[in-house]
Design a protein around this motif. Structure first.
Motif, PDB file in Angstrom:
ATOM      1  N   LYS A  54      58.853  27.802  46.994  1.00  0.00           N
ATOM      2  CA  LYS A  54      59.187  26.460  47.465  1.00  0.00           C
ATOM      3  C   LYS A  54      57.925  25.760  47.948  1.00  0.00           C
ATOM      4  CE  LYS A  54      60.777  28.251  51.945  1.00  0.00           C
ATOM      5  NZ  LYS A  54      61.905  28.290  52.876  1.00  0.00           N
ATOM      6  N   ASP A  55      57.931  24.432  47.819  1.00  0.00           N
ATOM      7  CA  ASP A  55      56.820  23.608  48.303  1.00  0.00           C
ATOM      8  C   ASP A  55      57.329  22.193  48.519  1.00  0.00           C
ATOM      9  OD1 ASP A  55      56.825  22.265  45.756  1.00  0.00           O
ATOM     10  OD2 ASP A  55      55.416  23.728  44.978  1.00  0.00           O
ATOM     11  N   THR A  56      56.729  21.505  49.436  1.00  0.00           N
ATOM     12  CA  THR A  56      57.130  20.132  49.724  1.00  0.00           C
ATOM     13  C   THR A  56      56.012  19.397  50.436  1.00  0.00           C
ATOM     14  OG1 THR A  56      58.948  18.758  50.568  1.00  0.00           O
ATOM     15  CG2 THR A  56      58.191  20.543  51.994  1.00  0.00           C
ATOM     16  N   THR A  57      56.096  18.095  50.411  1.00  0.00           N
ATOM     17  CA  THR A  57      55.221  17.241  51.213  1.00  0.00           C
ATOM     18  C   THR A  57      56.058  16.668  52.347  1.00  0.00           C
ATOM     19  OG1 THR A  57      53.911  16.593  49.285  1.00  0.00           O
ATOM     20  CG2 THR A  57      53.784  15.162  51.217  1.00  0.00           C
TER      21      THR A  57
ATOM     22  N   LYS B 251      61.467  18.255  45.700  1.00  0.00           N
ATOM     23  CA  LYS B 251      61.534  18.370  44.238  1.00  0.00           C
ATOM     24  C   LYS B 251      60.521  17.474  43.535  1.00  0.00           C
ATOM     25  CE  LYS B 251      64.707  21.445  43.826  1.00  0.00           C
ATOM     26  NZ  LYS B 251      64.422  22.756  43.311  1.00  0.00           N
ATOM     27  N   ASP B 252      59.651  16.841  44.292  1.00  0.00           N
ATOM     28  CA  ASP B 252      58.624  15.991  43.690  1.00  0.00           C
ATOM     29  C   ASP B 252      57.614  16.870  42.966  1.00  0.00           C
ATOM     30  OD1 ASP B 252      56.763  13.771  43.259  1.00  0.00           O
ATOM     31  OD2 ASP B 252      57.926  12.789  44.831  1.00  0.00           O
ATOM     32  N   GLU B 253      57.101  16.394  41.837  1.00  0.00           N
ATOM     33  CA  GLU B 253      56.125  17.151  41.046  1.00  0.00           C
ATOM     34  C   GLU B 253      54.747  17.163  41.685  1.00  0.00           C
ATOM     35  OE1 GLU B 253      57.905  14.540  39.877  1.00  0.00           O
ATOM     36  OE2 GLU B 253      59.345  15.501  38.556  1.00  0.00           O
TER      37      GLU B 253
ATOM     38  N   ALA C 200      45.514  15.413  41.352  1.00  0.00           N
ATOM     39  CA  ALA C 200      46.192  14.474  40.451  1.00  0.00           C
ATOM     40  C   ALA C 200      45.571  13.092  40.599  1.00  0.00           C
ATOM     41  CB  ALA C 200      47.684  14.428  40.746  1.00  0.00           C
ATOM     42  N   ALA C 201      45.277  12.689  41.824  1.00  0.00           N
ATOM     43  CA  ALA C 201      44.664  11.386  42.097  1.00  0.00           C
ATOM     44  C   ALA C 201      44.050  11.419  43.484  1.00  0.00           C
ATOM     45  CB  ALA C 201      45.704  10.273  42.010  1.00  0.00           C
ATOM     46  N   ALA C 202      43.039  10.593  43.701  1.00  0.00           N
ATOM     47  CA  ALA C 202      42.402  10.505  45.013  1.00  0.00           C
ATOM     48  C   ALA C 202      41.988   9.067  45.261  1.00  0.00           C
ATOM     49  CB  ALA C 202      41.182  11.416  45.083  1.00  0.00           C
ATOM     50  N   SER C 203      42.094   8.657  46.530  1.00  0.00           N
ATOM     51  CA  SER C 203      41.634   7.321  46.887  1.00  0.00           C
ATOM     52  C   SER C 203      41.194   7.307  48.337  1.00  0.00           C
ATOM     53  CB  SER C 203      42.741   6.285  46.667  1.00  0.00           C
ATOM     54  OG  SER C 203      43.844   6.567  47.487  1.00  0.00           O
TER      55      SER C 203
ATOM     56  N   GLY D 168      64.742  16.292  47.532  1.00  0.00           N
ATOM     57  CA  GLY D 168      64.324  14.899  47.444  1.00  0.00           C
ATOM     58  C   GLY D 168      63.045  14.694  46.651  1.00  0.00           C
ATOM     59  N   LYS D 169      62.806  13.434  46.329  1.00  0.00           N
ATOM     60  CA  LYS D 169      61.553  12.980  45.740  1.00  0.00           C
ATOM     61  C   LYS D 169      61.042  11.826  46.596  1.00  0.00           C
ATOM     62  CE  LYS D 169      61.950  14.512  41.046  1.00  0.00           C
ATOM     63  NZ  LYS D 169      61.369  14.279  39.749  1.00  0.00           N
ATOM     64  N   LEU D 170      59.748  11.561  46.503  1.00  0.00           N
ATOM     65  CA  LEU D 170      59.099  10.592  47.379  1.00  0.00           C
ATOM     66  C   LEU D 170      59.800   9.242  47.434  1.00  0.00           C
ATOM     67  CD1 LEU D 170      56.774   9.796  49.234  1.00  0.00           C
ATOM     68  CD2 LEU D 170      55.442   9.265  47.201  1.00  0.00           C
TER      69      LEU D 170
END
Length: 185
Positions: A10-13, A29-31, A82-85, A107-109
């Motif tokens: 499992k993993d989540t933000t 469930k967000d990628e 994946a991306a950085a800013s 959930g997703k973001l």
């Protein structure tokens, strides 16, 4: 040396800013896992923070170490970018063992309404069980934490978690890891 991969169970933000509903949400469930932090321009005392919770199966760790490595533990947690800013020039990423169990959620973001079925900034499960410390309860014991100095040239994360995995292999409770930016962010 052979490389053996295991994937999280499992993993989540989790993020410190509530969704538009004023409620914290779940992105289990967000990628994409997100790590970040910045001050809120409207209120300097409240920043916006994103942390990663991730857990690997204890039995899978023990089986792999016993059958493939003969007790030698050298483990890296690899998280590709994946991306950085808006990155600072230098910053630290910290990894701590979580002290309390948590649920992944579904959930997703950008779910509307925000999904609250699992771990969020304020709670660790769908029943609304609160973290002992908001933002995820983790051990700050210096022997069980890891700090990585990074610069903007090394954005894919390959974090040496050998000591944390060794603790799990040797019987420490496995609630997973919390990955965060240093408190300054």
């Amino acid at each position: 040396m052979a490389i053996h991969r295991i994937y999280p169970q499992k993993d989540t933000t989790i993020w410190s800013k509530p969704s538009g509903t004023g409620r914290y949400a779940n992105a289990g469930k967000d990628e994409i896992l997100e790590l970040g932090g910045n001050p809120d321009p409207m209120n300097d005392s409240i920043g916006r923070t994103k942390r990663i919770l991730i857990q690997f199966d204890t039995e899978e760790i023990q089986t792999l170490v016993d059958s493939k490595t003969q007790g030698l533990i050298s483990c890296s947690l690899y998280l590709p970018l994946a991306a950085a800013s808006e990155l600072p020039t230098d910053f630290k990423i910290e990894v701590y063992p979580l002290s309390e169990s948590w649920e992944n959620g579904v959930g997703k973001l950008n779910d509307i309404p925000a999904n609250q079925t699992g771990a969020t900034w304020s709670q660790r499960d769908a029943l609304g069980t609160q973290w002992s410390d908001i933002g995820g309860t983790y051990s700050t014991d210096s022997s069980s934490s890891i700090s990585y100095d990074l610069n903007s040239n090394s954005l894919d994360l390959e974090l040496d978690v050998s000591n944390l995995v060794s603790d799990i292999y040797n019987g420490s409770t496995n609630n997973g890891f919390l990955i965060k930016l240093e408190d300054a962010y």
